[in-house]
Design a protein around this motif. Structure first.
Motif, short mmCIF file in Angstrom:
data_model
loop_
_atom_site.label_atom_id
_atom_site.label_comp_id
_atom_site.label_asym_id
_atom_site.label_seq_id
_atom_site.Cartn_x
_atom_site.Cartn_y
_atom_site.Cartn_z
N LEU A 1 0.86 -1.18 0.00
CA LEU A 1 0.00 0.00 0.00
C LEU A 1 0.89 1.23 0.00
O LEU A 1 1.76 1.36 0.87
N ASN A 2 0.69 2.08 -1.00
CA ASN A 2 1.55 3.26 -1.17
C ASN A 2 3.02 2.86 -1.17
O ASN A 2 3.87 3.49 -0.52
N GLN A 3 3.33 1.75 -1.87
CA GLN A 3 4.68 1.22 -2.07
C GLN A 3 5.32 0.71 -0.78
O GLN A 3 6.53 0.45 -0.74
N CYS A 4 4.52 0.54 0.28
CA CYS A 4 5.04 0.00 1.54
C CYS A 4 4.46 -1.40 1.75
O CYS A 4 3.26 -1.62 1.55
N LEU A 5 5.31 -2.33 2.16
CA LEU A 5 4.87 -3.70 2.37
C LEU A 5 3.95 -3.76 3.58
O LEU A 5 4.33 -3.39 4.69
N GLU A 6 2.71 -4.25 3.36
CA GLU A 6 1.73 -4.36 4.42
C GLU A 6 1.56 -5.79 4.91
O GLU A 6 1.29 -6.03 6.07
N LEU A 7 1.70 -6.76 4.01
CA LEU A 7 1.43 -8.15 4.37
C LEU A 7 2.26 -9.08 3.51
O LEU A 7 2.42 -8.84 2.30
N GLU A 8 2.78 -10.14 4.11
CA GLU A 8 3.50 -11.18 3.37
C GLU A 8 3.03 -12.54 3.87
O GLU A 8 2.98 -12.78 5.08
N ILE A 9 2.67 -13.42 2.95
CA ILE A 9 2.20 -14.76 3.28
C ILE A 9 3.03 -15.76 2.51
O ILE A 9 3.22 -15.63 1.29
N ASN A 10 3.54 -16.77 3.20
CA ASN A 10 4.27 -17.87 2.57
C ASN A 10 3.56 -19.16 2.94
O ASN A 10 3.49 -19.52 4.12
N LEU B 1 4.87 -6.69 -16.81
CA LEU B 1 5.42 -6.57 -15.46
C LEU B 1 5.76 -7.93 -14.86
O LEU B 1 6.75 -8.08 -14.15
N SER B 2 4.93 -8.94 -15.16
CA SER B 2 5.22 -10.28 -14.68
C SER B 2 6.49 -10.82 -15.33
O SER B 2 7.32 -11.47 -14.67
N THR B 3 6.66 -10.52 -16.63
CA THR B 3 7.88 -10.94 -17.33
C THR B 3 9.10 -10.25 -16.74
O THR B 3 10.16 -10.88 -16.56
N ILE C 1 3.84 4.98 -19.44
CA ILE C 1 3.20 4.19 -18.38
C ILE C 1 4.07 2.99 -18.01
O ILE C 1 4.35 2.74 -16.83
N LEU C 2 4.51 2.23 -19.02
CA LEU C 2 5.33 1.06 -18.75
C LEU C 2 6.64 1.46 -18.09
O LEU C 2 7.12 0.79 -17.16
N LYS C 3 7.23 2.54 -18.56
CA LYS C 3 8.49 2.99 -17.99
C LYS C 3 8.33 3.30 -16.50
O LYS C 3 9.16 2.89 -15.67
N ARG C 4 7.24 3.97 -16.12
CA ARG C 4 7.01 4.30 -14.71
C ARG C 4 6.83 3.03 -13.87
O ARG C 4 7.34 2.93 -12.75
N GLU C 5 6.09 2.09 -14.41
CA GLU C 5 5.86 0.84 -13.66
C GLU C 5 7.16 0.05 -13.51
O GLU C 5 7.41 -0.55 -12.45
N VAL C 6 7.96 0.02 -14.57
CA VAL C 6 9.25 -0.68 -14.50
C VAL C 6 10.13 -0.05 -13.43
O VAL C 6 10.72 -0.75 -12.59
N HIS C 7 10.22 1.26 -13.41
CA HIS C 7 11.06 1.95 -12.43
C HIS C 7 10.54 1.74 -11.01
O HIS C 7 11.32 1.66 -10.05
N ALA C 8 9.20 1.64 -10.85
CA ALA C 8 8.63 1.40 -9.52
C ALA C 8 9.04 0.04 -8.99
O ALA C 8 9.38 -0.12 -7.81
N ILE C 9 9.04 -0.98 -9.86
CA ILE C 9 9.46 -2.33 -9.45
C ILE C 9 10.95 -2.35 -9.14
O ILE C 9 11.38 -2.95 -8.15
N LEU C 10 11.75 -1.69 -9.97
CA LEU C 10 13.20 -1.65 -9.72
C LEU C 10 13.51 -0.96 -8.39
O LEU C 10 14.39 -1.40 -7.64
N LYS C 11 12.76 0.08 -8.09
CA LYS C 11 12.98 0.82 -6.85
C LYS C 11 12.71 -0.04 -5.63
O LYS C 11 13.34 0.14 -4.58
N GLN C 12 11.78 -1.00 -5.76
CA GLN C 12 11.39 -1.83 -4.62
C GLN C 12 12.15 -3.15 -4.56
O GLN C 12 11.88 -3.99 -3.71
#
Length: 337
Positions: free
Chosen positions: A125-134, A272-274, A300-311
């Motif tokens: 949520l807002n780029q912060c990890l809220e929940l992780e399930i394994n 994004l999955s790829t 749009i794709l560029k922003r999403e790619v950079h968001a994943i790289l940042k995290q």
């Protein structure tokens, strides 16, 4: 017809009997049948004594006597499951007092394949990890994940799925990654569509068929095979993967032959999955760098790619600058371990 918790009910379409385990507003309840829970509209249920009463009326007629030769043979049919893939099912839960107001979304991961998967689920949520399930999900079963508050759609939610088949076949990829960003407009549109079709849930398809090595267009990627071992040991962190991706082209036509029949949202999810799968490969091989080609377009794709790289913790830095091969349509990623 109104039902209460603990009521024994009968499903009209199948004749099965179950128990009401949760009330989902005025029009729906959740029913448990043989250990499986699922939502049902009230008008699709009845109390079992209705059927018993009808059976009693039928039994009043004198049955016709049959000889042994006249009795038809019973056809025993073995249950055959149809594999339809893995998808995320979303059940809107309506407010108890205001039936038109959605208070939450029940999230279920549905596995309609013959494989057992290890699942890692992350909610941001807002780029912060809220929940992780394994956990694990068995073949032909569904897994309850959580109740997602409807108001949290304003917090830019993202769900990441990492699936590892435990009994995978030789040509199957070692893992599959899927990233889903929930947007209020799209969710409301899906809810309207299912309500008009008198359905209870809507779904996001992770995959209809688990991707194989041959599914990737490897001719469009540069592969190096410097390693001899096959698998990656996640516990020890040893890089033992075979495929090293130095350049990843995320243009839709490079990823699938069916891109013309896909809408923009599905194409973006595929891209994004790829990317996430390629990042896992790169990290498994402890690569120094990788080039991600995203194009320019509307950005749009560029922003999403950079968001994943940042995290991604292993990404030390990434650079998007003019290159004679790609212009500004590619980002170079540098890793640190």
């Amino acid at each position: 017809m109104k039902f209460e918790l603990g009521d024994t009910v009968r499903l009209l379409h199948s004749g099965e009997e179950g128990e009401v385990v949760e009330l989902l507003g005025r029009k729906m309840v959740e029913v448990e049948v043989d250990g499986t829970r699922f939502p049902v509209y009230n008008d699709q249920l009845e109390y079992p004594y209705y059927e018993r009463f009808r059976e009693m009326r039928k039994q009043k007629k004198k049955p016709k006597k049959l000889s042994g030769e006249d009795i038809p043979r019973e056809n025993i049919r073995s249950e055959v499951h149809q594999e339809t893939g893995v998808h995320l099912s979303v059940l809107p839960v309506y407010h108890e007092e205001e039936i038109e107001v959605v208070s939450a979304l029940k999230l279920y991961l549905v596995n309609e394949t013959r494989f057992l998967y290890e699942i890692q689920f992350k909610e941001f949520l807002n780029q912060c990890l809220e929940l992780e399930i394994n956990t694990e999900i068995r073949p032909f079963s569904r897994l309850y994940i959580k109740d997602f508050l409807f108001e949290n759609l304003n917090d830019h939610p993202r769900f990441d799925f990492h699936l590892v088949p435990k009994n995978r076949e030789k040509n199957m990829l070692r893992f599959f990654d899927y990233s889903l960003k929930l947007k209020a407009k799209q969710v409301i549109k899906k809810m309207t569509a299912v309500e008009s079709g008198k359905k209870a849930i809507f779904s996001y398809i992770l995959f209809k068929k688990y991707p194989l090595h041959s599914d990737k267009k490897t001719k469009d990627w540069n592969f190096i095979v410097p390693l001899e071992k096959e698998d990656y040991n996640y516990q020890s962190g040893n890089a033992i993967s075979r495929n090293v991706i130095e350049e990843l082209d995320l243009h839709a036509e490079k990823l699938t032959d069916n891109f013309r029949n896909m809408n923009a949202t599905d194409i973006l999810m595929l891209q994004l999955s790829t990317l996430q799968s390629a990042l896992h490969e790169a990290i498994a091989n402890r690569q120094y760098s990788m080039i991600v080609i995203h194009g320019i377009g509307k950005g749009i794709l560029k922003r999403e790619v950079h968001a994943i790289l940042k995290q991604t913790p292993e990404v030390k830095r990434y650079v998007n600058q003019h290159d004679f091969r790609y212009g500004f349509g590619a980002t170079e990623v540098f890793f640190e371990y």
